[in-house]
Design a protein around this motif. Structure first.
Motif, PDB file in Angstrom:
ATOM      1  N   THR A  62       0.842  -1.202   0.000  1.00 53.18           N
ATOM      2  CA  THR A  62       0.000   0.000   0.000  1.00 53.18           C
ATOM      3  C   THR A  62       0.875   1.250   0.000  1.00 53.18           C
ATOM      4  OG1 THR A  62      -1.751  -1.162   1.180  1.00 53.18           O
ATOM      5  CG2 THR A  62      -1.804   1.256   1.245  1.00 53.18           C
ATOM      6  N   TYR A  63       1.910   1.238   0.818  1.00 52.50           N
ATOM      7  CA  TYR A  63       2.843   2.366   0.885  1.00 52.50           C
ATOM      8  C   TYR A  63       3.479   2.626  -0.472  1.00 52.50           C
ATOM      9  CZ  TYR A  63       7.295   4.753   1.738  1.00 52.50           C
ATOM     10  OH  TYR A  63       8.371   5.604   1.676  1.00 52.50           O
ATOM     11  N   GLN A  64       3.923   1.587  -1.152  1.00 50.03           N
ATOM     12  CA  GLN A  64       4.591   1.769  -2.437  1.00 50.03           C
ATOM     13  C   GLN A  64       3.640   2.385  -3.460  1.00 50.03           C
ATOM     14  OE1 GLN A  64       4.749  -0.585  -5.511  1.00 50.03           O
ATOM     15  NE2 GLN A  64       6.714   0.104  -6.299  1.00 50.03           N
ATOM     16  N   LYS A  65       2.410   1.904  -3.487  1.00 42.67           N
ATOM     17  CA  LYS A  65       1.404   2.447  -4.411  1.00 42.67           C
ATOM     18  C   LYS A  65       1.117   3.920  -4.080  1.00 42.67           C
ATOM     19  CE  LYS A  65      -2.965   1.745  -3.967  1.00 42.67           C
ATOM     20  NZ  LYS A  65      -4.232   1.180  -3.670  1.00 42.67           N
ATOM     21  N   ASP A  66       0.920   4.205  -2.804  1.00 41.16           N
ATOM     22  CA  ASP A  66       0.648   5.579  -2.382  1.00 41.16           C
ATOM     23  C   ASP A  66       1.846   6.497  -2.624  1.00 41.16           C
ATOM     24  OD1 ASP A  66      -1.836   4.700  -1.581  1.00 41.16           O
ATOM     25  OD2 ASP A  66      -1.459   4.904   0.563  1.00 41.16           O
ATOM     26  N   LEU A  67       3.052   5.970  -2.442  1.00 48.72           N
ATOM     27  CA  LEU A  67       4.265   6.750  -2.671  1.00 48.72           C
ATOM     28  C   LEU A  67       4.353   7.175  -4.130  1.00 48.72           C
ATOM     29  CD1 LEU A  67       7.001   7.911  -1.749  1.00 48.72           C
ATOM     30  CD2 LEU A  67       7.987   5.632  -2.151  1.00 48.72           C
ATOM     31  N   GLN A  68       4.092   6.267  -5.046  1.00 48.82           N
ATOM     32  CA  GLN A  68       4.146   6.596  -6.466  1.00 48.82           C
ATOM     33  C   GLN A  68       3.128   7.678  -6.821  1.00 48.82           C
ATOM     34  OE1 GLN A  68       6.334   5.651  -8.982  1.00 48.82           O
ATOM     35  NE2 GLN A  68       7.417   5.041  -7.130  1.00 48.82           N
ATOM     36  N   ALA A  69       1.936   7.575  -6.284  1.00 51.55           N
ATOM     37  CA  ALA A  69       0.900   8.580  -6.543  1.00 51.55           C
ATOM     38  C   ALA A  69       1.311   9.936  -5.959  1.00 51.55           C
ATOM     39  CB  ALA A  69      -0.432   8.125  -5.961  1.00 51.55           C
ATOM     40  N   ALA A  70       1.860   9.928  -4.746  1.00 45.86           N
ATOM     41  CA  ALA A  70       2.288  11.178  -4.104  1.00 45.86           C
ATOM     42  C   ALA A  70       3.432  11.821  -4.888  1.00 45.86           C
ATOM     43  CB  ALA A  70       2.708  10.924  -2.662  1.00 45.86           C
ATOM     44  N   LEU A  71       4.355  11.015  -5.386  1.00 41.58           N
ATOM     45  CA  LEU A  71       5.473  11.568  -6.168  1.00 41.58           C
ATOM     46  C   LEU A  71       4.982  12.284  -7.415  1.00 41.58           C
ATOM     47  CD1 LEU A  71       8.206   8.802  -5.880  1.00 41.58           C
ATOM     48  CD2 LEU A  71       8.187  11.063  -4.805  1.00 41.58           C
ATOM     49  N   LYS A  72       4.008  11.708  -8.074  1.00 34.62           N
ATOM     50  CA  LYS A  72       3.438  12.359  -9.265  1.00 34.62           C
ATOM     51  C   LYS A  72       2.835  13.713  -8.889  1.00 34.62           C
ATOM     52  CE  LYS A  72       2.527   8.146 -11.817  1.00 34.62           C
ATOM     53  NZ  LYS A  72       1.538   7.182 -12.273  1.00 34.62           N
ATOM     54  N   ARG A  73       2.122  13.746  -7.775  1.00 27.37           N
ATOM     55  CA  ARG A  73       1.508  15.009  -7.344  1.00 27.37           C
ATOM     56  C   ARG A  73       2.572  16.019  -6.925  1.00 27.37           C
ATOM     57  NH1 ARG A  73      -1.822  11.254  -4.665  1.00 27.37           N
ATOM     58  NH2 ARG A  73      -0.849  11.816  -2.685  1.00 27.37           N
ATOM     59  N   ILE A  74       3.637  15.554  -6.276  1.00 25.98           N
ATOM     60  CA  ILE A  74       4.719  16.443  -5.831  1.00 25.98           C
ATOM     61  C   ILE A  74       5.423  17.062  -7.034  1.00 25.98           C
ATOM     62  CG2 ILE A  74       7.010  16.463  -4.734  1.00 25.98           C
ATOM     63  CD1 ILE A  74       5.794  14.375  -2.708  1.00 25.98           C
ATOM     64  N   VAL A  75       5.728  16.242  -8.025  1.00 23.35           N
ATOM     65  CA  VAL A  75       6.381  16.741  -9.239  1.00 23.35           C
ATOM     66  C   VAL A  75       5.493  17.787  -9.919  1.00 23.35           C
ATOM     67  CG1 VAL A  75       7.104  16.083 -11.583  1.00 23.35           C
ATOM     68  CG2 VAL A  75       7.813  14.691  -9.621  1.00 23.35           C
ATOM     69  N   GLU A  76       4.206  17.483 -10.004  1.00 24.55           N
ATOM     70  CA  GLU A  76       3.264  18.412 -10.638  1.00 24.55           C
ATOM     71  C   GLU A  76       3.148  19.709  -9.827  1.00 24.55           C
ATOM     72  OE1 GLU A  76       0.909  19.542 -13.754  1.00 24.55           O
ATOM     73  OE2 GLU A  76       2.075  17.688 -13.598  1.00 24.55           O
ATOM     74  N   ALA A  77       3.077  19.599  -8.515  1.00 26.91           N
ATOM     75  CA  ALA A  77       2.966  20.783  -7.667  1.00 26.91           C
ATOM     76  C   ALA A  77       4.205  21.659  -7.789  1.00 26.91           C
ATOM     77  CB  ALA A  77       2.743  20.374  -6.207  1.00 26.91           C
ATOM     78  N   LYS A  78       5.372  21.050  -7.828  1.00 27.01           N
ATOM     79  CA  LYS A  78       6.601  21.825  -7.963  1.00 27.01           C
ATOM     80  C   LYS A  78       6.642  22.527  -9.316  1.00 27.01           C
ATOM     81  CE  LYS A  78      11.619  21.698  -7.557  1.00 27.01           C
ATOM     82  NZ  LYS A  78      11.901  22.424  -8.780  1.00 27.01           N
ATOM     83  N   LYS A  79       6.275  21.776 -10.350  1.00 28.77           N
ATOM     84  CA  LYS A  79       6.263  22.337 -11.706  1.00 28.77           C
ATOM     85  C   LYS A  79       5.329  23.548 -11.795  1.00 28.77           C
ATOM     86  CE  LYS A  79       4.248  20.614 -15.638  1.00 28.77           C
ATOM     87  NZ  LYS A  79       3.893  19.519 -16.538  1.00 28.77           N
ATOM     88  N   ASN A  80       4.205  23.490 -11.094  1.00 26.00           N
ATOM     89  CA  ASN A  80       3.205  24.560 -11.124  1.00 26.00           C
ATOM     90  C   ASN A  80       3.399  25.593 -10.016  1.00 26.00           C
ATOM     91  OD1 ASN A  80       1.918  23.372 -13.345  1.00 26.00           O
ATOM     92  ND2 ASN A  80       0.646  22.105 -12.011  1.00 26.00           N
ATOM     93  N   ASN A  81       4.492  25.477  -9.269  1.00 26.65           N
ATOM     94  CA  ASN A  81       4.749  26.376  -8.136  1.00 26.65           C
ATOM     95  C   ASN A  81       3.583  26.414  -7.152  1.00 26.65           C
ATOM     96  OD1 ASN A  81       7.377  27.234  -8.948  1.00 26.65           O
ATOM     97  ND2 ASN A  81       6.390  28.505 -10.517  1.00 26.65           N
ATOM     98  N   ASP A  82       2.948  25.271  -6.947  1.00 24.62           N
ATOM     99  CA  ASP A  82       1.833  25.134  -6.010  1.00 24.62           C
ATOM    100  C   ASP A  82       2.396  24.648  -4.673  1.00 24.62           C
ATOM    101  OD1 ASP A  82      -0.439  24.524  -4.558  1.00 24.62           O
ATOM    102  OD2 ASP A  82      -1.309  23.209  -6.090  1.00 24.62           O
TER     103      ASP A  82
END
Length: 181
Positions: A62-82
């Protein structure tokens, strides 16, 4: 989802590692022989969770699946300066990583979370790539472990099928022997 699981197993967040109900020697032996994932302190996490290996592996999946999803959101948030979304997701990675024993990743996330709260872009730029790399390493190490145990389970199933096949042939041979009499 993972935070709810961790909360449940950590006695509502108030675990006392000195009161472990699982035999410490059993944990040491089992984790040395079964759970060996670089970047994860399985022994420490299993002691805190007070769970068997199968349950811990389910938590890691569960952690690994959630980690991958969180990483995608983190990359997107950084890219968008969110910064707000960045901080929220880095915080989630920090907490869940600490819970499952990914201590180094948790510490990197903690630094990014604090920097995000202070809008310290210099710190974020300095440690962001290291955080992403460490998260990918931990995730890939878990995936390799899951693949390995999956292969081992398949080998056990194949062995059982082979044994069944041997017994089936044995029964046929007995029947043929009885028919010859």
């Amino acid at each position: 989802q993972l935070e709810e699981i961790l909360y449940k197993y950590l006695d509502n967040g108030e675990s006392d590692a000195d009161e472990v109900s699982i035999d410490d020697k059993q944990i040491q032996t089992e984790t040395d022989s079964v759970i060996n994932i670089k970047g994860i302190d399985a022994e420490g996490a299993m002691s805190r969770f007070r769970v068997d290996i199968d349950t811990y592996v389910d938590i890691l999946k569960t952690y690994q699946k959630d980690l991958q999803a969180a990483l995608k959101r983190i990359v997107e948030a950084k890219k968008n300066n969110d910064m707000k979304s960045f901080v929220i997701d880095v915080h989630a990675v920090k907490s869940s990583s600490a819970g499952v024993g990914a201590v180094e990743l948790s510490e990197l996330a903690k630094g990014l979370e604090m920097a995000g709260k202070k809008n310290d872009n210099e710190y974020i730029e300095t440690y962001y790539e290291e955080f992403i790399n460490q998260a990918e390493i931990v995730s890939n190490n878990m995936k390799e472990y899951f693949d390995m145990i999956s292969d081992n389970v398949q080998d056990e199933i194949d062995d059982e099928n082979d044994k069944q096949s041997i017994f089936d042939n044995g029964n046929d041979n007995i029947e043929m022997f009885n028919e010859e009499k």
